[in-house]
Design an enzyme around this catalytic site. Structure first.
Site, PDB file in Angstrom:
ATOM      1  N   ASP A 159     -17.397  11.160 -44.143  1.00  0.00           N
ATOM      2  CA  ASP A 159     -17.672  12.170 -45.148  1.00  0.00           C
ATOM      3  C   ASP A 159     -19.033  11.942 -45.782  1.00  0.00           C
ATOM      4  O   ASP A 159     -19.851  12.857 -45.910  1.00  0.00           O
ATOM      5  CB  ASP A 159     -16.581  12.085 -46.224  1.00  0.00           C
ATOM      6  CG  ASP A 159     -16.569  13.300 -47.098  1.00  0.00           C
ATOM      7  OD1 ASP A 159     -15.896  13.260 -48.129  1.00  0.00           O
ATOM      8  OD2 ASP A 159     -17.225  14.288 -46.739  1.00  0.00           O
ATOM      9  N   ASP A 251     -10.200  17.591 -47.998  1.00  0.00           N
ATOM     10  CA  ASP A 251      -9.938  16.700 -49.120  1.00  0.00           C
ATOM     11  C   ASP A 251      -8.476  16.694 -49.469  1.00  0.00           C
ATOM     12  O   ASP A 251      -7.856  15.633 -49.630  1.00  0.00           O
ATOM     13  CB  ASP A 251     -10.745  17.152 -50.341  1.00  0.00           C
ATOM     14  CG  ASP A 251     -12.217  17.031 -50.098  1.00  0.00           C
ATOM     15  OD1 ASP A 251     -12.993  17.653 -50.835  1.00  0.00           O
ATOM     16  OD2 ASP A 251     -12.590  16.305 -49.153  1.00  0.00           O
TER      17      ASP A 251
END
Lengths: 331, 312
Positions: A159, A251
């Site tokens: 990420d 997420d």
């Protein structure tokens, strides 16, 4: 304004109570395979994300739309049917096949209509969270023991790489979208607008109906139980546009995944601790995004705090609190 | 003992927390965030004290009381730390607009103290009771195996009142944390101006230590005495908080007696019914056909509507 997102994310982890029920159906592979599976998952993830960004750059919108619709159909109908049967079996409720097909069809049909067509805001958010929750349950049921935490750490690193470095695909995506002025992210982001006025909400709902969060799952080759051909791709962007917070669906998937794993393997107090720390991490991350006006990876920080609580609870927290609560000692 | 017992225990132990939550916190999203931040600070303090216990227990032989005292000190310290975090946000208005509706209130800082205290109280009560309540939902009877072995019911052990004691302890924990937070924050507000303002914080610390060490008598069987004394201390703390917030002991006693009388005479229900009746009377006018209402004032309209309603 930030708070509505937090309120909605309160619903996120609640959908993960069901792994507690299906805990008995959880296979346990050897731990040495965990590393291999994690690497395979990461490679699939990178490939899928890159392909998605590639399609976006070359304006192959149709490919993306077909992909996302197929993914949500598979998840909301096929996988929820299988999971529903498992839950009902674990609760010892005799449910006939036509009834379960009917119920799942209602749920999945409404979900698909909500996500890809018009719908009310709360229902829409609910179905986005359902998507993330189902993805997380799918991953939980098919991954070996420590793969979850390995996957979480590697995804956090990915990420950071993907969003912040100049050659990361997500950064390219954000910049391309900004350049084209194209707010139309088809079913990738979770949008939480913060309008209080109802008339304005209905008006703005029709304009924001086109942005639906979604996530594509990567199918693990070792999975033989569930034949759902769903591909997941995470878009971890947190942007703020005109007073609304956007959170990538990936997420949610990983928060739910972590929380589901905690519920499965630890006493429930640890799960509450991880939930609270996750929420607080998110609350700290969002104003940072607001202040800096750029896309920031929303995954590593909350997961880091939650991991801290998880591992230290095994060592220190749980024995410590057990000392007091077993003797009715106020703490 | 079944799921109904678990549900009943949860409802009974968290109903004051839920009541406080719905009246003060649920309408404002920022306060929800502050609530969760309060929980987080308590969790961090427990984390530190458990790590200290873990370290100490490998060195010293008997670390129980010391680690308990350290835990309480760390909790109070985390309360002060939360205050340091929050005070800067509020005094500097230029930053993120935190607590938009709260800073205008008269008792704004006490409201925030209530929110933080409730956060800490709820999470500590949850941590306290969750494992026990989860066991209550399974099969079994408390105290039965030991009684079967020895043939005697031990009067000193909790026995069949154990769920009740857990529930009472959770309730006490929640409300105690609220009162302690209000006291400690009051000291933190006033400590710079007058150095004699340390009294509320000292009172909070002393009462915390007192209540905790008193509850260590619980395992010896003096449950009723311990709980009565703890409730007394709770009442004293609540009265003290009321004095801090600007009331007097007289107004406190007045308020309690008034609310008890209101509860007995079902005043809230009567007020609700009266409000609904008045609202229906005011909205009775638009139900008439438009020709009656055009240009006629309300009293004239309602007078002419009376024969209609009697006929209809």
């Amino acid at each position: 304004m930030i708070c509505v997102a937090v309120n909605a994310s309160l619903n996120t982890a609640i959908g993960i109570k069901s792994p507690k029920v299906v805990y008995g159906l959880f296979h346990s592979y050897d731990t040495e395979k965990s590393g291999v599976i994690t690497i395979v998952m990461m490679i699939l993830l990178v490939i899928t994300t890159s392909m998605g960004v590639f399609c976006y750059k070359k304006k192959l919108y149709k490919a993306i739309t077909i992909y996302i619709i197929a993914n949500s159909v598979a998840l909301l109908i096929v996988y929820s049917f299988l999971h529903f049967r498992k839950i009902v079996q674990a609760c010892s409720i005799p449910l006939s096949l036509p009834t379960s097909i009917f119920l799942v069809f209602q749920f999945g049909g409404l979900g698909i209509m909500c996500l890809h067509w018009k719908s009310q805001k709360r229902l829409h958010q609910f179905y986005l969270i359902m998507l993330a929750a189902l993805t997380a349950i799918f991953l939980l049921n098919s991954l070996p023991d420590w793969t979850v935490w390995l996957a979480i750490t590697s995804i956090s690193i990915w990420d950071i790489i993907a969003v912040l470095t100049p050659c990361g695909p997500l950064k390219i995506l954000v910049e391309t979208a900004n350049r084209r002025g194209d707010e139309n992210f088809p079913a990738i982001l979770y949008n939480s607008s913060s309008y209080a006025d109802t008339y304005e909400t209905t008006r703005s709902d029709s304009t924001q109906m086109t942005e639906y969060p979604n996530s594509s799952l990567s199918m693990l080759p070792t999975d033989s139980l569930l034949n759902s051909p769903s591909q997941t791709r995470q878009k971890k962007e947190v942007r703020e546009v005109e007073g609304s917070i956007r959170l990538g669906m990936g997420d949610f998937v990983f928060y739910s995944l972590m929380l589901g794993n905690t519920v499965q393997t630890c006493p429930f107090t640890t799960a509450v601790a991880c939930f609270v720390s996750n929420l607080v991490g998110l609350t700290i991350t969002l104003p940072v995004v607001t202040l800096s006006q750029t896309a920031i990876p929303a995954l590593p920080f909350p997961l880091a705090i939650a991991a801290l609580f998880y591992f230290s609870s095994h060592i220190a927290l749980t024995p410590f609190t057990n000392l007091f609560t077993l003797k009715l000692l106020l703490l | 003992m079944g799921y109904p017992l678990t549900i009943a225990c949860y409802i009974a132990s968290f109903s004051p927390a839920i009541a406080l939550f719905y009246s003060f916190i649920a309408h404002d999203p920022v306060q929800i965030i502050l609530f969760f931040l309060g929980s987080f600070f308590w969790l961090v303090s427990i984390l530190f004290s458990s790590l200290i216990w873990f370290g100490l227990s490998s060195i010293l032989p008997d670390t129980f009381l010391i680690s308990l005292a350290i835990c309480i000190f760390v909790q109070e310290f985390s309360r002060v730390a939360y205050f340091m975090l929050g005070l800067n946000k509020i005094t500097r208005q230029g930053q993120i607009s935190v607590a938009p509706g709260v800073s205008d209130l008269h008792n704004a800082r006490h409201m925030l103290a209530l929110v933080c205290g409730l956060g800490m109280g709820v999470i500590s009560a949850l941590f306290y009771t969750m494992n026990a309540f989860a066991i209550f939902s399974g099969p079994g009877t408390i105290g039965l195996p030991d009684a079967l072995e020895t043939g005697v019911i031990d009067p000193n052990r909790a026995g069949k009142y154990l769920p009740l004691y857990y529930t009472l302890s959770a309730f006490l924990l929640t409300v105690f944390h609220v009162t302690w937070t209000i006291m400690v924050w009051d000291t933190c507000h006033k400590i710079k101006r007058s150095p004699s303002a340390f009294i509320p914080a000292a009172a909070a610390l002393v009462s915390h230590l007192f209540v905790t060490f008193l509850s260590s008598l619980n395992s010896r069987g003096f449950h009723v005495i311990v709980f009565s004394i703890q409730f007394l201390v709770l009442l004293i703390c609540i009265a003290y908080c009321n004095v801090i917030m600007g009331g007097t002991i007289g107004s406190f006693v007045n308020g309690i007696s008034q609310s008890i009388i209101d509860a007995i005479t079902l005043k809230q229900i009567r007020v609700l019914i009266d409000e609904r009746k008045m609202r229906n009377q005011r909205h009775a006018v638009p139900d008439e056909p438009m020709t009656e209402r055009g240009g006629v004032n309300e009293t004239g309209g309602s007078n002419s509507s009376a024969p209609d309603t009697i006929d209809a």
